[in-house]
Design a protein around this motif. Structure first.
Motif, PDB file in Angstrom:
ATOM      1  N   LEU A  15      15.859  -2.433   9.284  1.00 55.99           N
ATOM      2  CA  LEU A  15      16.853  -2.433  10.344  1.00 55.99           C
ATOM      3  C   LEU A  15      16.385  -3.336  11.467  1.00 55.99           C
ATOM      4  O   LEU A  15      15.254  -3.226  11.932  1.00 55.99           O
ATOM      5  N   LEU A  16      17.247  -4.222  11.858  1.00 55.84           N
ATOM      6  CA  LEU A  16      16.955  -5.076  12.994  1.00 55.84           C
ATOM      7  C   LEU A  16      17.392  -4.367  14.265  1.00 55.84           C
ATOM      8  O   LEU A  16      18.143  -3.395  14.222  1.00 55.84           O
ATOM      9  N   PRO A  17      16.932  -4.825  15.432  1.00 53.88           N
ATOM     10  CA  PRO A  17      17.363  -4.192  16.673  1.00 53.88           C
ATOM     11  C   PRO A  17      18.890  -4.234  16.801  1.00 53.88           C
ATOM     12  O   PRO A  17      19.524  -5.250  16.536  1.00 53.88           O
ATOM     13  N   GLY A  18      19.476  -3.116  17.193  1.00 57.16           N
ATOM     14  CA  GLY A  18      20.916  -3.028  17.330  1.00 57.16           C
ATOM     15  C   GLY A  18      21.627  -2.535  16.095  1.00 57.16           C
ATOM     16  O   GLY A  18      22.846  -2.443  16.070  1.00 57.16           O
ATOM     17  N   MET A  19      20.885  -2.223  15.038  1.00 56.42           N
ATOM     18  CA  MET A  19      21.506  -1.767  13.798  1.00 56.42           C
ATOM     19  C   MET A  19      21.374  -0.257  13.598  1.00 56.42           C
ATOM     20  O   MET A  19      21.761   0.257  12.560  1.00 56.42           O
ATOM     21  N   GLY A  20      20.817   0.430  14.579  1.00 60.59           N
ATOM     22  CA  GLY A  20      20.683   1.879  14.466  1.00 60.59           C
ATOM     23  C   GLY A  20      22.011   2.573  14.687  1.00 60.59           C
ATOM     24  O   GLY A  20      23.016   1.952  15.006  1.00 60.59           O
ATOM     25  N   LYS A  21      22.029   3.875  14.526  1.00 59.42           N
ATOM     26  CA  LYS A  21      23.284   4.618  14.636  1.00 59.42           C
ATOM     27  C   LYS A  21      23.884   4.529  16.029  1.00 59.42           C
ATOM     28  O   LYS A  21      25.053   4.224  16.196  1.00 59.42           O
ATOM     29  N   ARG A  22      23.100   4.847  17.043  1.00 59.12           N
ATOM     30  CA  ARG A  22      23.632   4.897  18.400  1.00 59.12           C
ATOM     31  C   ARG A  22      24.096   3.527  18.863  1.00 59.12           C
ATOM     32  O   ARG A  22      25.194   3.377  19.423  1.00 59.12           O
ATOM     33  N   LEU A  23      23.299   2.519  18.639  1.00 57.84           N
ATOM     34  CA  LEU A  23      23.671   1.181  19.081  1.00 57.84           C
ATOM     35  C   LEU A  23      24.840   0.631  18.275  1.00 57.84           C
ATOM     36  O   LEU A  23      25.677  -0.093  18.808  1.00 57.84           O
ATOM     37  N   ALA A  24      24.915   0.955  17.008  1.00 57.80           N
ATOM     38  CA  ALA A  24      26.045   0.504  16.185  1.00 57.80           C
ATOM     39  C   ALA A  24      27.338   1.139  16.676  1.00 57.80           C
ATOM     40  O   ALA A  24      28.384   0.484  16.735  1.00 57.80           O
ATOM     41  N   ARG A  25      27.268   2.422  17.050  1.00 58.17           N
ATOM     42  CA  ARG A  25      28.446   3.099  17.582  1.00 58.17           C
ATOM     43  C   ARG A  25      28.896   2.468  18.890  1.00 58.17           C
ATOM     44  O   ARG A  25      30.086   2.240  19.117  1.00 58.17           O
ATOM     45  N   LYS A  26      27.940   2.156  19.741  1.00 54.36           N
ATOM     46  CA  LYS A  26      28.253   1.520  21.019  1.00 54.36           C
ATOM     47  C   LYS A  26      28.846   0.130  20.800  1.00 54.36           C
ATOM     48  O   LYS A  26      29.827  -0.253  21.450  1.00 54.36           O
ATOM     49  N   LYS A  27      28.290  -0.616  19.852  1.00 54.02           N
ATOM     50  CA  LYS A  27      28.794  -1.961  19.556  1.00 54.02           C
ATOM     51  C   LYS A  27      30.220  -1.898  19.019  1.00 54.02           C
ATOM     52  O   LYS A  27      31.071  -2.691  19.418  1.00 54.02           O
ATOM     53  N   ARG A  28      30.501  -0.950  18.124  1.00 47.47           N
ATOM     54  CA  ARG A  28      31.852  -0.800  17.602  1.00 47.47           C
ATOM     55  C   ARG A  28      32.836  -0.412  18.694  1.00 47.47           C
ATOM     56  O   ARG A  28      33.969  -0.882  18.715  1.00 47.47           O
ATOM     57  N   ARG A  29      32.399   0.449  19.627  1.00 47.94           N
ATOM     58  CA  ARG A  29      33.269   0.850  20.725  1.00 47.94           C
ATOM     59  C   ARG A  29      33.596  -0.331  21.626  1.00 47.94           C
ATOM     60  O   ARG A  29      34.739  -0.515  22.053  1.00 47.94           O
ATOM     61  N   VAL A  30      32.607  -1.183  21.901  1.00 45.70           N
ATOM     62  CA  VAL A  30      32.837  -2.370  22.729  1.00 45.70           C
ATOM     63  C   VAL A  30      33.786  -3.328  22.018  1.00 45.70           C
ATOM     64  O   VAL A  30      34.729  -3.855  22.632  1.00 45.70           O
ATOM     65  N   ILE A  31      33.582  -3.556  20.737  1.00 45.60           N
ATOM     66  CA  ILE A  31      34.460  -4.448  19.974  1.00 45.60           C
ATOM     67  C   ILE A  31      35.880  -3.887  19.939  1.00 45.60           C
ATOM     68  O   ILE A  31      36.847  -4.623  20.111  1.00 45.60           O
ATOM     69  N   TRP A  32      36.028  -2.571  19.758  1.00 49.08           N
ATOM     70  CA  TRP A  32      37.342  -1.948  19.726  1.00 49.08           C
ATOM     71  C   TRP A  32      38.041  -2.093  21.075  1.00 49.08           C
ATOM     72  O   TRP A  32      39.245  -2.381  21.134  1.00 49.08           O
ATOM     73  N   THR A  33      37.306  -1.901  22.164  1.00 47.16           N
ATOM     74  CA  THR A  33      37.883  -2.024  23.500  1.00 47.16           C
ATOM     75  C   THR A  33      38.371  -3.444  23.755  1.00 47.16           C
ATOM     76  O   THR A  33      39.493  -3.648  24.238  1.00 47.16           O
TER      77      THR A  33
END
Length: 60
Positions: A15-33
């Motif tokens: 896993l690279l940085p930003g690929m964990g569960k919490r960060l992936a969820r945050k990234k998806r939320r930002v992309i969705w917004t």
């Protein structure tokens, strides 16, 4: 093929940085917004263009 040795290194992944569960969820939320905001902007612009076109067409 059936009796081939299993290569453990081939199936290993990291896993690279930003690929964990919490960060992936945050990234998806930002992309969705941002996707929602972009859709709203595009729909407002298209509605305004249609309004202008409808307003300038001759009435029959």
């Amino acid at each position: 093929m059936l009796f081939r040795k299993f290569d453990k290194e081939r199936d290993r992944y990291y896993l690279l940085p930003g690929m964990g569960k919490r960060l992936a969820r945050k990234k998806r939320r930002v992309i969705w917004t941002w996707s929602l905001l972009a859709a709203l902007v595009v729909s407002v612009v298209l509605a305004y263009v249609i309004y202008l076109l409808n307003r300038r067409l001759p009435q029959s």
